[in-house]
Design a protein around this motif. Sequence first.
Motif, PDB file in Angstrom:
ATOM      1  N   SER A 129       0.871  -1.173   0.000  1.00  6.49           N
ATOM      2  CA  SER A 129       0.000   0.000   0.000  1.00  6.49           C
ATOM      3  C   SER A 129       0.904   1.218   0.000  1.00  6.49           C
ATOM      4  O   SER A 129       2.112   1.105   0.214  1.00  6.49           O
ATOM      5  N   ASP A 130       0.282   2.366  -0.210  1.00  4.55           N
ATOM      6  CA  ASP A 130       1.058   3.598  -0.216  1.00  4.55           C
ATOM      7  C   ASP A 130       1.753   3.713   1.144  1.00  4.55           C
ATOM      8  O   ASP A 130       1.087   3.850   2.169  1.00  4.55           O
ATOM      9  N   THR A 131       3.074   3.607   1.147  1.00  6.94           N
ATOM     10  CA  THR A 131       3.818   3.576   2.410  1.00  6.94           C
ATOM     11  C   THR A 131       4.879   4.664   2.362  1.00  6.94           C
ATOM     12  O   THR A 131       5.984   4.434   1.876  1.00  6.94           O
ATOM     13  N   PRO A 132       4.531   5.885   2.817  1.00  5.82           N
ATOM     14  CA  PRO A 132       5.493   6.975   2.709  1.00  5.82           C
ATOM     15  C   PRO A 132       6.778   6.670   3.463  1.00  5.82           C
ATOM     16  O   PRO A 132       6.745   5.985   4.485  1.00  5.82           O
ATOM     17  N   ASN A 177       1.142  -5.908   3.978  1.00  3.34           N
ATOM     18  CA  ASN A 177       2.068  -4.841   3.587  1.00  3.34           C
ATOM     19  C   ASN A 177       3.402  -5.046   4.314  1.00  3.34           C
ATOM     20  O   ASN A 177       3.445  -5.388   5.499  1.00  3.34           O
TER      21      ASN A 177
END
Length: 308
Positions: A129-132, A177
């Motif tokens: 997933s979007d994982t900054p 994730n």
Amino acid sequence: MQHVKVEPKLISTLEDVTPTVVTAMAATPDARLRTLMESATRHLHAFIIETLPTEAEFEKALQWIAALGHHTNETNNEVVLAADVLGASTLIDLINNDGMQGETMSALLGPFYRGKAPACACGDCIARSDTPGPKLFFQGKVTGVGGMPIAGAKLDVWQASPVGLYENQDPDQEDFNLRGVFHTDADGSFHFVSVKPAGYPVPTDGPVGELLHAQRRRPMRPAHIHFIVSAPGYKTLITQIFSDTPEALADDVVFGAKQQIVGDFVEHRAPHPDHPDTPSPFYTCEYQFRLTQGESTYPVPPISGTKS
Ligand code: BEZ
Ligand code: FE
């Protein structure tokens, strides 16, 4: 001749208790269980006699142990966490994995290993997933202790996000994730993409957190990535590769950090030659896992991780 009946002796003093209990266990057919339980009983009784707890303290201790069970579920294992913060897991680890054959040092499994992580091809990114956070390019080799490459070795990888949460703790992350399973190429090499791990606090919302607070202990773990490295004919390596300051490494609440497994995480500001779109800075880390010959086993996952 007059028959004298010998009455069984009942406990009447503090000193009677330990031998009476040990005698009650003496017929245990499993010799190892007998040894373990006799020793555990003797040490437990000695601890009680040394510290003379009040009844209120005993009640509190039993409630604390019961709470470990109540806080253990599919996504959290408070019993494992308790063993970890008491240093028991690291003792067991060092007894059973001393690194004496030249193999990579191990580190405790921790409570967040799920098992059944998605199979990945070398080069895949485990951020699903979007994982900054800064990108990490991790590469390495799996070899025997003499340096001979091991082809087809399995690497089970998992880490917390840069906000310090494993996906099973965080509704904002996708299932699995920052978890993945890789296999080494013919020359023993592997590589994958992730985000640079950050240090994080262990869960403090249960009885373990209550204890840490009462002891004025910081609940922090230094930044790390977990690995289980296995191959047929080799002893399975459970370890963590660390990336943090000397202060953070020395302040690991579960005593897992060891100098031999601190990775060289290098910061880069120039564009990546193969991934020019990668934002700056990004990090690289290269690590060689050395396995010793032995039995290939696999740990039982402390959690299933299924989110309900
Ligand atoms: C971990 O590294 O995942 C961990 C280890 C021990 C306690 C809590 C977390
Ligand atoms: Fe961890």
